[in-house]
Design an enzyme around this catalytic site. Structure first.
Site, PDB file in Angstrom:
ATOM      1  N   GLU A 270      13.955   3.349   1.276  1.00 53.12           N
ATOM      2  CA  GLU A 270      13.034   4.441   0.955  1.00 53.12           C
ATOM      3  C   GLU A 270      13.654   5.587   0.165  1.00 53.12           C
ATOM      4  O   GLU A 270      13.148   6.713   0.241  1.00 53.12           O
ATOM      5  CB  GLU A 270      12.457   4.990   2.252  1.00 53.12           C
ATOM      6  CG  GLU A 270      13.448   5.774   3.147  1.00 53.12           C
ATOM      7  CD  GLU A 270      14.067   4.966   4.271  1.00 53.12           C
ATOM      8  OE1 GLU A 270      14.123   3.725   4.163  1.00 53.12           O
ATOM      9  OE2 GLU A 270      14.505   5.571   5.268  1.00 53.12           O
ATOM     10  N   GLU A 304       7.783   2.011   3.286  1.00 51.73           N
ATOM     11  CA  GLU A 304       8.729   2.833   2.505  1.00 51.73           C
ATOM     12  C   GLU A 304       8.042   4.089   1.974  1.00 51.73           C
ATOM     13  O   GLU A 304       8.637   5.156   1.922  1.00 51.73           O
ATOM     14  CB  GLU A 304       9.356   2.028   1.356  1.00 51.73           C
ATOM     15  CG  GLU A 304      10.008   0.699   1.772  1.00 51.73           C
ATOM     16  CD  GLU A 304      10.996   0.799   2.929  1.00 51.73           C
ATOM     17  OE1 GLU A 304      11.598   1.868   3.126  1.00 51.73           O
ATOM     18  OE2 GLU A 304      11.149  -0.210   3.658  1.00 51.73           O
ATOM     19  N   HIS A 307       7.800   6.720   4.666  1.00 51.30           N
ATOM     20  CA  HIS A 307       9.081   7.380   4.938  1.00 51.30           C
ATOM     21  C   HIS A 307       9.219   8.690   4.159  1.00 51.30           C
ATOM     22  O   HIS A 307      10.024   9.538   4.530  1.00 51.30           O
ATOM     23  CB  HIS A 307      10.246   6.468   4.529  1.00 51.30           C
ATOM     24  CG  HIS A 307      10.797   5.627   5.649  1.00 51.30           C
ATOM     25  ND1 HIS A 307      11.042   6.114   6.903  1.00 51.30           N
ATOM     26  CD2 HIS A 307      11.180   4.319   5.672  1.00 51.30           C
ATOM     27  CE1 HIS A 307      11.552   5.150   7.665  1.00 51.30           C
ATOM     28  NE2 HIS A 307      11.634   4.049   6.945  1.00 51.30           N
TER      29      HIS A 307
HETATM   30 ZN   LIG Z   1      12.222   2.103   7.506  1.00 51.24          ZN
END
Ligand SMILES: [Zn+2]
Length: 879
Positions: A270, A304, A307
């Site tokens: 991420e 991702e 995040h």
């Molecule tokens: Zn993760």
């Protein structure tokens, strides 16, 4: 191998703050495949304030130091100390500017941490501790700063130069070189740094956030994959919209990059505004990817992206807090997928995954709480416990507080901690304060490992119409922790009458009964709940929607299970009842097998399956989940001493018997869903394919199996149906299988992702001959031991999913696998450690297999210069 590191244990209790703030980090990369030069400049200021002096301690690994200066003064080797991946400058002034220049060697980097080469482009992976392989820096998540990054490279070899944040400027240089400068305005820890340099093609779209920010969305892939990005882009846009609608969270920069690589240790990363993805989670076309792949892409793209807030804007104080970002973000991606597809199906798949991967972890040599107390290689703690169990614990907050209460807690969490590196306790406190509740006892979930068992007994008194439920929770001692405490368990349940109707529930102190499910909270070791005015002896429907991650022990009769399977309103309970019934049936035949008694099929299982197959109301995806028998690993977990061959034989017997008994129904349903309609991506079509292919997997056990699979293969217009057909041919040992595999190979030889599937199909075939095939396949030109996806597809699948192959009683599977662990450890310790964990459950097998596995573990342990990663896994297993 990092000498002096192996075996060194790091404890959570030893955490101390870093004494310095870093105001700004400027990086300059002179990019080359063989050698890249990295210049760094950072401004240190002492937290204590001016006037005092302190040592500056930096992390670094495999760096060739060219120069280092402090406040304009060149330092010589007498001015600093380098030992065990640390560089210390003693007695630095409270305000200091440090400049360093190092050389690194991307093409020699096979561990895939730091800067490395994938195909013809360079990229990075820094979480958890890869940044120290790029430059000297306090490589810990609680040191956050803003970055500017200048990338300089040959223009023709590296036309694309990416880093985090916004592009600030670019220019050309003499000799065909160019540079691009990036600026990330959000302070971030070093693990979120990323760069990408190479010749990549681009797919672009855009998204307008709720407040009107125009965001350019760019997916970079190798030229030939341009036509496989549509689903990833659509998933990204859906994720951005969903996070605004459900969590009130908007994206905060003008550009969002995703780069796909074939060489990646994990699923995806991420990095702020520059996500790097295993191409498996980006690239998909109906003819190259299965429905499961499509769903995986949606989930990981969402994960991702989410995040950006839960992980990047608010990050972890130290790596012991990993679940703070991972448990929470997995919960968010699970909810995203549940909102996009069928919630019930998504829940069941997640629960199956948790039980089959996390429960054994809790019960094995690497058991740890979701917030571990110690580690020697942090890479070993990217586990199902930290991720999946962590997400279940976040889900329990959600169950206890409700959606509104949970969102109030999230809001306060961001208000308090945006831009900070915090702990799991901070998250719990935000949830508690926002809702004005005490969650101290709930906090035990963070510090206690092990899967709690809840033993349920009940009593119905027909004279007084009262029904009493007794719940008793117990967590057995685990490898890491002897003492266990009672945990807070949300207990969702209902009671069913014999005809399947839901009974109204009235606790003894309540004025009137209420229909529907009930949520009670269990906090003590033992608790009793008494209900009145219960008109008949009920069937309890326990822990609905899997309201707590526990093992429920209740002595269900087959008839009670049949009522739950046919009538319960909760999809999880229906599915779980079917699993229990099948599990009992298989384990009973296992016993018969071991006693050389003929095996037989439980008629109540036939009846239940007939009911599922005849259900015309329910979502076919849900029905297909109910028809999948518990897998061999899950069954093995239910035994004290695993009977590898007995479980395999019994499961095969039950499947075959069901298939023959219900052949007409399986054929009907198969024909119904095999309707010749062209491929569609919709959830509905996926559900139909899933039911169709589950039916086919039963029919493979009958005389019509081969012809159906062959016909499906020749008419298939998508990878889901193609793979299902070939797998069936392989499993039934059909001579057509080899031709099918050969055709598949010649069609997809140049396609790295699709070839993974070709390896998987062969590695998973049950039986001891498979090890020879796997060994041979390692010489196949499409295989590379340096590529983690290939290792997982061929070696990982063989060791983790092929029980009869890996556990062949002559030890051939074990020996082969130990050789691979040793070979991999020299190349990529992180992947080697993952592979080594296949031996984790060795103590649960019969004496012969136990001895064989122990030998292999000892052989691995005795290898000189073993990495900390593998040493930790093998060391714990042998203990
Ligand atoms: Zn993760």
């Amino acid at each position: 191998m990092k000498e002096g590191i192996a075996g060194k244990v790091i404890y959570r209790k030893d955490y101390t703050t870093y004494p310095w703030d870093i105001k700004q980090l400027d990086l300059h990369f002179d990019i080359g495949i063989e050698t890249t030069t990295v210049r760094a400049q950072m401004e240190f200021s002492l937290k204590q304030g001016p006037g005092t002096r302190q040592s500056i301690v930096l992390n670094g690994s495999d760096l060739q130091l060219l120069s280092i200066s402090l406040n304009g003064q060149e330092l010589t080797e007498e001015d600093y100390i380098v030992e065990a991946e640390k560089l210390t400058i003693p007695d630095a002034p409270s305000s200091s500017i440090l400049k360093t220049e190092v050389k690194i060697h991307p093409s020699q980097n096979s561990a895939l941490e730091g800067v490395y080469l994938s195909g013809e482009f360079l990229l990075t992976q820094c979480e958890a501790e890869g940044f120290r392989k790029i430059t000297w820096f306090p490589d810990r998540p609680d040191v956050m700063t803003t970055y500017t990054v200048t990338l300089e490279a040959d223009q023709s070899a590296f036309p694309v130069l990416l880093s985090n944040g916004n592009e600030l400027d670019r220019g050309e240089l003499a000799g065909g070189r160019h540079w691009v400068k990036w600026d990330d305005p959000f302070p971030k820890p070093s693990y979120l740094f990323a760069l990408v340099a190479g010749d990549l093609a681009l797919v672009e779209d855009h998204f307008t956030t709720r407040s009107g920010r125009e965001v350019s969305l760019r997916i970079y892939v190798e030229e030939e994959n341009l036509d496989r990005c549509e689903h990833a882009m659509e998933s990204l846009i859906n994720a951005m919209r969903w996070d605004e609608e459900r969590f009130d969270l908007e994206y905060d920069l003008n550009v969002y990059h995703i780069v796909a690589t074939n060489d990646f240790n994990m699923g995806a990363m991420e990095n702020k505004s520059l996500n790097i993805f295993n191409s498996k989670y980006v690239l998909a076309r109906p003819d190259t990817a299965t429905d499961v792949d499509f769903q995986g892409i949606e989930g990981v793209i969402g994960h991702e992206y989410f995040h950006n807030w839960t992980g990047n804007r608010v990050t972890c104080q130290d790596w012991f807090q990993l679940t703070l970002k991972e448990g929470l973000t997995v919960f968010r991606d699970e909810e995203f997928s549940a909102d996009m597809q069928s919630r019930a199906v998504k829940r069941i798949r997640d629960i199956r995954d948790l039980r089959s991967r996390q429960y054994p972890e809790d019960d094995g040599p690497m058991s740890h709480p979701i917030r571990p107390d110690h580690y020697s290689a942090i890479n070993n703690f990217y586990t199902a416990t930290v991720y999946q169990k962590g997400a279940t614990i976040i889900r329990m907050y959600h169950t206890l507080l409700g959606e509104d209460g949970f969102q109030k807690g999230m809001k306060l969490y961001f208000e308090r901690h945006d831009g900070q590196a915090v702990t799991c306790d901070d998250f719990l406190k935000a949830m508690a304060d926002a809702n004005d509740v005490n969650l101290d006892r709930f906090g035990r979930w963070y510090s206690q490992s092990g899967t709690p068992q809840v033993k349920v007994t009940d009593h119905y008194d027909a004279a007084t119409l009262t029904y009493t439920l007794n719940l008793c929770q117990h967590t057995a001692p685990t490898h890491d922790q002897q003492e266990k405490q009672a945990l807070v368990l949300p207990f969702a349940f209902g009671l069913l009458a014999d005809d399947g109707q839901e009974l109204p529930l009235q606790l003894e102190n309540e004025a009137a009964g209420k229909p529907g499910a009930r949520l009670l909270i269990m906090e003590e070791e033992q608790q009793q709940f008494t209900f009145i005015n219960i008109s008949e002896k009920p069937v309890p429907s326990l822990f609905r929607d899997f309201s707590a991650p526990v093992k429920v022990i209740y002595d269900y009769s087959q008839q009670q299970l049949a009522i739950l399977i046919a009538h319960d309103t909760d999809a999880f309970v229906r599915w779980d009842a079917a699993q229990r019934m099948a599990e009992t049936a298989i384990l009973e035949q296992r016993k018969n097998h071991s006693e050389n008694t003929p095996m037989s099929l439980d008629p109540s299982l036939v009846k239940a399956f007939r009911g599922v197959l005849s259900d015309r109301q329910a979502d076919p995806a849900l029905l297909s989940e109910a028809l999948i028998l518990p897998d061999e690993d899950y069954l093995a977990e239910q035994m004290d001493v695993v009977d590898v061959d007995g479980i395999h034989a019994a499961r095969c017997f039950v499947k075959k018997a069901l298939a023959n008994e219900l052949m007409e129904l399986f054929k009907q349903r198969y024909a119904e869903y095999n309707d010749g309609q062209p491929y569609q991506k919709s959830a509905q079509s996926m559900a139909r394919r899933s039911m169709k292919n589950v039916c086919l997997s039963y029919l493979q056990e009958t005389e019509v199996g081969e012809s159906l699979a062959s016909a499906q293969l020749s008419s298939s217009d998508n990878m889901t149906d193609t793979l299902a057909a070939i797998r069936n041919l392989i499993f039934m040992g059909s001579p057509v299988a080899e031709t099918a595999l050969a055709d598949f190979e010649s069609s997809w030889m140049d396609d790295v992702l699709v070839m993974d599937k070709w390896f998987i199909m062969q590695a998973i075939k049950p039986g001891r001959e498979t090890v020879d095939r796997v060994r041979k396949l390692m010489d196949h030109p499409a295989f590379s031991i340096q590529n983690p996806n290939k290792v997982r597809a061929l070696i990982g699948v063989f060791a983790m999913l092929n029980t009869t192959g890996f556990h062949a009683d002559d030890g051939s599977g074990y020996e082969f696998h130990a050789d691979r662990v040793i070979e991999l450890d020299g190349l990529n310790p992180q992947i080697a450690a993952r592979m080594a964990s296949a031996f984790n459950r060795w103590k649960r097998y019969d004496e012969n297999r136990k001895a064989l596995m122990q030998n292999q573990l000892q052989r691995i342990a005795s290898v000189e210069g073993l990495s900390a990663d593998v040493a930790e896994i093998v060391g714990n297993a042998l203990q």
